[in-house]
Motif scaffolding. Structure first.
Motif, PDB file in Angstrom:
ATOM      1  N   HIS A 221       0.833  -1.200   0.000  1.00 48.71           N
ATOM      2  CA  HIS A 221       0.000   0.000   0.000  1.00 48.71           C
ATOM      3  C   HIS A 221       0.868   1.250   0.000  1.00 48.71           C
ATOM      4  O   HIS A 221       2.063   1.183   0.261  1.00 48.71           O
ATOM      5  CB  HIS A 221      -0.964   0.020   1.195  1.00 48.71           C
TER       6      HIS A 221
ATOM      7  N   GLU B 132      -3.968   3.956   1.063  1.00 50.08           N
ATOM      8  CA  GLU B 132      -4.520   4.100   2.409  1.00 50.08           C
ATOM      9  C   GLU B 132      -4.509   5.566   2.812  1.00 50.08           C
ATOM     10  O   GLU B 132      -3.444   6.186   2.893  1.00 50.08           O
ATOM     11  CB  GLU B 132      -3.691   3.284   3.419  1.00 50.08           C
TER      12      GLU B 132
ATOM     13  N   HIS C  71       4.058   7.339   3.262  1.00 52.65           N
ATOM     14  CA  HIS C  71       4.963   6.191   3.213  1.00 52.65           C
ATOM     15  C   HIS C  71       4.569   5.210   2.123  1.00 52.65           C
ATOM     16  O   HIS C  71       3.443   5.242   1.642  1.00 52.65           O
ATOM     17  CB  HIS C  71       5.024   5.477   4.572  1.00 52.65           C
TER      18      HIS C  71
ATOM     19  N   ALA D  75       4.594   0.970   1.516  1.00 49.42           N
ATOM     20  CA  ALA D  75       4.694  -0.275   2.265  1.00 49.42           C
ATOM     21  C   ALA D  75       4.965  -1.429   1.309  1.00 49.42           C
ATOM     22  O   ALA D  75       4.263  -1.596   0.303  1.00 49.42           O
ATOM     23  CB  ALA D  75       3.407  -0.534   3.039  1.00 49.42           C
TER      24      ALA D  75
ATOM     25  N   GLU E 283       7.698   1.150   4.947  1.00 48.29           N
ATOM     26  CA  GLU E 283       7.101   0.209   5.888  1.00 48.29           C
ATOM     27  C   GLU E 283       7.213  -1.192   5.286  1.00 48.29           C
ATOM     28  O   GLU E 283       7.058  -1.352   4.086  1.00 48.29           O
ATOM     29  CB  GLU E 283       5.617   0.573   6.082  1.00 48.29           C
TER      30      GLU E 283
HETATM   31 CO    CO Z   1       1.135   1.712   6.106  1.00 39.56          CO
END
Ligand code: CO
Length: 149
Positions: free
Chosen positions: A23, A70, A94, A96, A144
């Protein structure tokens, strides 16, 4: 050829190369207001909004194929997303990367000097386990790693 290049060619001990972008996290002030742009693009929120206690955020996910966008709204002024919004405003927060076994990933990455915000996995969205690498180590990008069960 450096050891890192060798590992990149042979993903077995490292694992990341075989996986995917799980994500992209986007910091927002308000989930409802910021959703309209993504809905205009034809995206639909998946499932219910989820509050992640450990990160003090409420998350709304929009699926794009195997990956999610997200939207992250802080649930308190102590949230890392609240301080991000204060410093930088809404925007990309971020990326991921999905890994198969998060505990197994941490030590080989450490050997290459990775700096972690939290080397111990902690709960993420939908029962996942996550660690965050330091953005200074990630060339200005907060990375992440996420493992789904
Ligand atoms: Co995340």
């Amino acid at each position: 050829m450096s050891e890192l290049q060798t590992l990149a060619k042979d993903p077995l001990p490292y694992g990341l190369g075989a996986l995917l972008i799980d994500h992209i996290g986007i910091a927002v002030h308000n989930l409802e207001e910021s959703s309209s742009s993504y809905r205009a693009l034809g995206l639909t929120a998946e499932g219910e909004d989820e509050t992640i206690i450990s990160q003090q955020v409420k998350v709304r996910a929009f699926r794009i194929s195997e990956s999610l966008l997200e939207l992250l709204e802080p649930t308190s002024s102590q949230s890392p997303i609240a301080s991000f919004l204060e410093k930088k405003g809404a925007g990309l927060h971020h990326i991921a990367l999905r890994v198969a076994d998060i505990s197994a990933e941490v030590s080989p990455i450490k050997r290459f000097g990775a700096r972690f915000i939290n080397p111990e996995p902690r709960p993420g969205r939908s029962g996942s386990q996550v660690v965050f690498l330091h953005p200074k180590w990630g060339n200005g990008v907060l990375i992440e790693l996420v493992e789904h069960h």
